[in-house]
Design a protein around this motif. Structure first.
Motif, PDB file in Angstrom:
ATOM      1  N   TRP A   1       1.146  -1.465  -0.251  1.00 25.26           N
ATOM      2  CA  TRP A   1      -0.129   0.098  -0.040  1.00 25.26           C
ATOM      3  C   TRP A   1       1.037   1.210   0.333  1.00 25.26           C
ATOM      4  CZ3 TRP A   1       0.496  -3.768   3.752  1.00 25.26           C
ATOM      5  CH2 TRP A   1       0.590  -3.346   4.928  1.00 25.26           C
TER       6      TRP A   1
ATOM      7  N   LEU B   1      -6.747   9.053  -7.078  1.00 25.06           N
ATOM      8  CA  LEU B   1      -5.402   7.664  -7.648  1.00 25.06           C
ATOM      9  C   LEU B   1      -4.216   9.462  -7.991  1.00 25.06           C
ATOM     10  CD1 LEU B   1      -6.652   5.159  -9.298  1.00 25.06           C
ATOM     11  CD2 LEU B   1      -5.572   4.913  -7.076  1.00 25.06           C
TER      12      LEU B   1
ATOM     13  N   SER C   1      -3.522   7.853   0.497  1.00 28.61           N
ATOM     14  CA  SER C   1      -4.381   7.645  -0.642  1.00 28.61           C
ATOM     15  C   SER C   1      -4.978   5.691   0.255  1.00 28.61           C
ATOM     16  CB  SER C   1      -3.780   6.801  -1.986  1.00 28.61           C
ATOM     17  OG  SER C   1      -3.110   7.511  -3.364  1.00 28.61           O
TER      18      SER C   1
ATOM     19  N   LEU D   1      -5.681   2.237  -1.216  1.00 28.08           N
ATOM     20  CA  LEU D   1      -5.269   0.837  -2.147  1.00 28.08           C
ATOM     21  C   LEU D   1      -3.927   0.041  -2.142  1.00 28.08           C
ATOM     22  CD1 LEU D   1      -3.858   2.178  -5.921  1.00 28.08           C
ATOM     23  CD2 LEU D   1      -2.433   0.476  -4.351  1.00 28.08           C
TER      24      LEU D   1
ATOM     25  N   ALA E   1      -2.200  -3.882  -3.293  1.00 25.10           N
ATOM     26  CA  ALA E   1      -1.949  -3.948  -4.554  1.00 25.10           C
ATOM     27  C   ALA E   1      -0.693  -4.550  -4.568  1.00 25.10           C
ATOM     28  CB  ALA E   1      -1.697  -2.824  -5.672  1.00 25.10           C
TER      29      ALA E   1
ATOM     30  N   TYR F   1      -1.808   0.190 -12.113  1.00 28.28           N
ATOM     31  CA  TYR F   1      -1.426   1.077 -11.053  1.00 28.28           C
ATOM     32  C   TYR F   1       0.029   1.257 -11.168  1.00 28.28           C
ATOM     33  CZ  TYR F   1      -0.867   4.735  -7.860  1.00 28.28           C
ATOM     34  OH  TYR F   1       0.186   6.083  -6.787  1.00 28.28           O
TER      35      TYR F   1
ATOM     36  N   TYR G   1      -8.220   2.393 -14.720  1.00 33.06           N
ATOM     37  CA  TYR G   1      -8.782   2.176 -13.161  1.00 33.06           C
ATOM     38  C   TYR G   1     -10.450   1.852 -13.515  1.00 33.06           C
ATOM     39  CZ  TYR G   1     -10.829   3.710  -8.701  1.00 33.06           C
ATOM     40  OH  TYR G   1     -11.865   3.469  -7.346  1.00 33.06           O
TER      41      TYR G   1
ATOM     42  N   TYR H   1     -13.911   1.022 -12.474  1.00 35.61           N
ATOM     43  CA  TYR H   1     -14.741   1.696 -10.889  1.00 35.61           C
ATOM     44  C   TYR H   1     -16.010   1.805 -10.583  1.00 35.61           C
ATOM     45  CZ  TYR H   1     -15.558   6.210 -13.489  1.00 35.61           C
ATOM     46  OH  TYR H   1     -15.845   7.261 -14.446  1.00 35.61           O
TER      47      TYR H   1
ATOM     48  N   CYS I   1      -9.000  -0.580  -4.764  1.00 36.62           N
ATOM     49  CA  CYS I   1      -8.600   0.854  -4.283  1.00 36.62           C
ATOM     50  C   CYS I   1     -10.070   1.608  -3.915  1.00 36.62           C
ATOM     51  CB  CYS I   1      -8.032   1.558  -5.192  1.00 36.62           C
ATOM     52  SG  CYS I   1      -8.893   1.973  -6.638  1.00 36.62           S
TER      53      CYS I   1
END
Length: 219
Positions: free
Chosen positions: A24, A51, A57, A59, A61, A91, A99, A101, A196
């Protein structure tokens, strides 16, 4: 047991701690926005800044380890305004990402869309693809998938996890690399794929992710 050299990863968030596969951004205190206990069996993310933010943030990943791969998740999220988003993201950094979303607007209500920022430091914002928006029913989860083959990324979605439908055009995945973009900070991390959540209203609306998997694709 995975075969040697197999980068497959399948996480159902059934343990009290996050897998070491995940990373993260910019904080030693992930408990401020990550929870595995609020809803057992789910990763719950509290919405934070965009983002494109260089500060806080939300996020989570893991690294892209293959030229050809598929990543997938199941999302439950009920946005109340256009300021709230959550989804699946490829990302590299704050100005290089694609993205998929879920958000909300006045015309469509809850919907699925695509946002890209394509390695151009002259951009001050990243804009959604309006022609790729798809209306969703309130209260229903949605499955999200990213399929990358070399330099091509195709997003898709499903309501059941069985029947999948492409959304939007094929995107340029080569932009999410050390070689793309110019300027200070343009080339550092390598690409990530993950989930995210954003809430620019400050209310920290949360998104729940049921699983995340990543699999190399072999023809």
């Amino acid at each position: 047991r995975k075969p040697s050299g197999d980068n497959s990863f399948n996480e159902h968030f059934d343990t009290p701690t996050l897998s070491a596969e995940f990373q993260w951004l910019r904080t030693p205190y992930p408990e401020k926005f990550i929870s595995l206990s609020e809803r057992p069996g789910h990763l719950q993310l509290k919405g934070r800044e965009s983002l494109g933010s260089l500060f806080v943030s939300s996020l989570v990943a893991r690294r892209q380890l293959d030229f050809d791969f598929r990543a997938e998740t199941k999302l439950e999220f009920e946005p109340e305004s256009f300021q709230q988003m959550a989804g699946l993201v490829c990302y590299y950094n704050s100005h290089k990402f694609h993205y998929l979303y879920v958000s909300r607007d006045e015309q469509l209500g809850k919907h699925l869309g695509i946002m890209s920022c394509e390695a151009d430091l002259s951009l001050t914002a990243s804009f959604p693809m309006d022609d790729a928006k798809l209306q969703l029913n309130a209260g229903s989860p949605v499955y999200l998938r990213a399929m990358v083959r070399g330099d091509a990324l195709q997003f898709s979605w499903s309501l059941t996890g069985a029947d999948w439908f492409d959304i939007g055009p094929r995107l340029d995945a080569s932009l999410l690399s050390d070689e793309a973009g110019k300027g200070e900070g343009a080339n550092f991390t390598g690409n990530f794929i993950g989930v995210c959540c954003q809430d620019l209203s400050g209310a920290q609306l949360h998104a729940d992710f049921d699983y995340f998997n990543y699999r190399p694709v072999h023809d």
